[in-house]
Design an enzyme around this catalytic site. Structure first.
Site, PDB file in Angstrom:
ATOM      1  N   ALA A  29       0.719  -1.138  -0.041  1.00  0.00           N
ATOM      2  CA  ALA A  29       0.131   0.014   0.182  1.00  0.00           C
ATOM      3  C   ALA A  29       0.816   1.147  -0.085  1.00  0.00           C
ATOM      4  O   ALA A  29       1.967   1.083  -0.121  1.00  0.00           O
ATOM      5  CB  ALA A  29      -1.008   0.064   1.183  1.00  0.00           C
ATOM      6  N   ASN A  30       0.427   2.200   0.076  1.00  0.00           N
ATOM      7  CA  ASN A  30       1.020   3.653   0.236  1.00  0.00           C
ATOM      8  C   ASN A  30       0.330   4.593   1.188  1.00  0.00           C
ATOM      9  O   ASN A  30      -0.688   4.337   1.840  1.00  0.00           O
ATOM     10  CB  ASN A  30       1.269   4.290  -1.269  1.00  0.00           C
ATOM     11  CG  ASN A  30      -0.123   4.657  -1.979  1.00  0.00           C
ATOM     12  OD1 ASN A  30      -0.797   5.532  -1.586  1.00  0.00           O
ATOM     13  ND2 ASN A  30      -0.177   4.126  -2.949  1.00  0.00           N
ATOM     14  N   ARG A  31       0.730   5.749   1.467  1.00  0.00           N
ATOM     15  CA  ARG A  31       0.340   6.817   2.592  1.00  0.00           C
ATOM     16  C   ARG A  31      -0.772   7.648   2.240  1.00  0.00           C
ATOM     17  O   ARG A  31      -1.012   8.572   3.079  1.00  0.00           O
ATOM     18  CB  ARG A  31       1.620   7.414   2.972  1.00  0.00           C
ATOM     19  CG  ARG A  31       2.902   6.669   3.698  1.00  0.00           C
ATOM     20  CD  ARG A  31       3.673   7.602   4.410  1.00  0.00           C
ATOM     21  NE  ARG A  31       4.703   6.985   4.796  1.00  0.00           N
ATOM     22  CZ  ARG A  31       4.684   5.921   6.167  1.00  0.00           C
ATOM     23  NH1 ARG A  31       3.688   6.150   6.904  1.00  0.00           N
ATOM     24  NH2 ARG A  31       5.854   5.550   6.437  1.00  0.00           N
ATOM     25  N   SER A  32      -1.366   7.370   0.919  1.00  0.00           N
ATOM     26  CA  SER A  32      -2.450   8.236   0.492  1.00  0.00           C
ATOM     27  C   SER A  32      -3.774   8.109   1.449  1.00  0.00           C
ATOM     28  O   SER A  32      -4.037   6.950   1.767  1.00  0.00           O
ATOM     29  CB  SER A  32      -2.819   7.899  -0.944  1.00  0.00           C
ATOM     30  OG  SER A  32      -4.093   8.546  -1.252  1.00  0.00           O
ATOM     31  N   ALA A  95      -3.529   7.283  -5.501  1.00  0.00           N
ATOM     32  CA  ALA A  95      -2.103   6.886  -5.578  1.00  0.00           C
ATOM     33  C   ALA A  95      -2.195   5.616  -5.890  1.00  0.00           C
ATOM     34  O   ALA A  95      -2.100   4.444  -5.074  1.00  0.00           O
ATOM     35  CB  ALA A  95      -1.381   7.358  -4.161  1.00  0.00           C
TER      36      ALA A  95
END
Ligand code: C5P
Length: 214
Positions: A29-32, A95
């Protein structure tokens, strides 16, 4: 009327991260946070548009007047976006994970005692914005985002051509933009670059919608 400049228009928005499964309990995942995309969806609805918001996994309430489709992976997001066409404008704020695992394990991966982690083979995800850029039902106005930590405007200019977009909204994510409440953006179009002062994400959203309606 003047108060509902986008009445009768369909605006398609993606927001949030995607989650790409590794096994039943793990993902990439990512921090969006989804905040900027949700703010844009809210602003589009306030301007009178019919809004489809394709959202990755986020912890945010659905803005008033917005049709929301929840998805998990980039491939799900692409399918939902294509399924929502035609649209007058598309604003791709998500994102999207660039890579997913080549094949997610059906069972939880276990340590095997060798001290060597299981290898994680990755493959590239579909580019949703790029796909819309050359789609038979390409929205008349196609807008992408570019999260950059350096050479923000320069990278955005290159992205405009590569993705087949009309505008790239570049934001400098070197600070605490991801998850934060304000954003500093540059709007890159064929006509040049407009740089806006740092603004709350809601204000950025309202101004983007004013520019879309213009
Ligand atoms: O290539 P990059 O990820 O920097 O491009 C960012 C823009 O492209 C954003 O608008 C993002 O929503 C979109 N994008 C996409 N699908 C991907 C990767 C990025 O729609 N797989």
């Amino acid at each position: 009327g003047a108060e509902l400049p986008l009445k009768g228009r369909h605006i398609l928005i993606t927001a949030g991260p995607t989650h790409e499964p590794i096994d039943p309990v793990r993902y990439i995942a990512n921090r969006s946070s989804g905040k900027q995309g949700f703010a844009i969806a809210a602003a589009a609805a306030r301007a009178g548009a019919r809004v489809t918001l394709v959202a990755g996994p986020v912890h945010l309430p659905t803005p008033a007047g917005v049709d929301r489709i929840d998805v998990e992976t980039a491939r799900d997001m692409l399918a939902a976006v294509e399924g929502a066409l035609p649209a007058d404008a598309a604003i791709m704020v998500a994102a999207v994970a660039d890579w997913r695992t080549a094949d997610a394990s059906g069972q939880k991966l276990k340590k095997d005692g060798s001290g060597k982690p299981a290898p994680l083979a990755l493959v590239e995800n579909p580019d949703i914005l790029g796909t819309l850029g050359k789609h038979a039902q390409r929205p008349a106005l196609l807008i992408g985002f570019a999260a950059e930590t350096e050479k923000v405007a320069e990278h955005a200019q290159a992205k405009l051509a590569r993705k087949g977009a009309d505008w790239i909204i570049a934001n400098d994510v070197s600070g605490d933009v991801m998850g934060g409440d304000s954003n500093s953006v540059h709007i890159v179009t064929a006509d040049g670059i407009e740089s806006w002062e740092q603004l709350p994400k809601d204000a950025v959203a309202t101004r983007i919608m004013e520019k879309v309606a213009h």
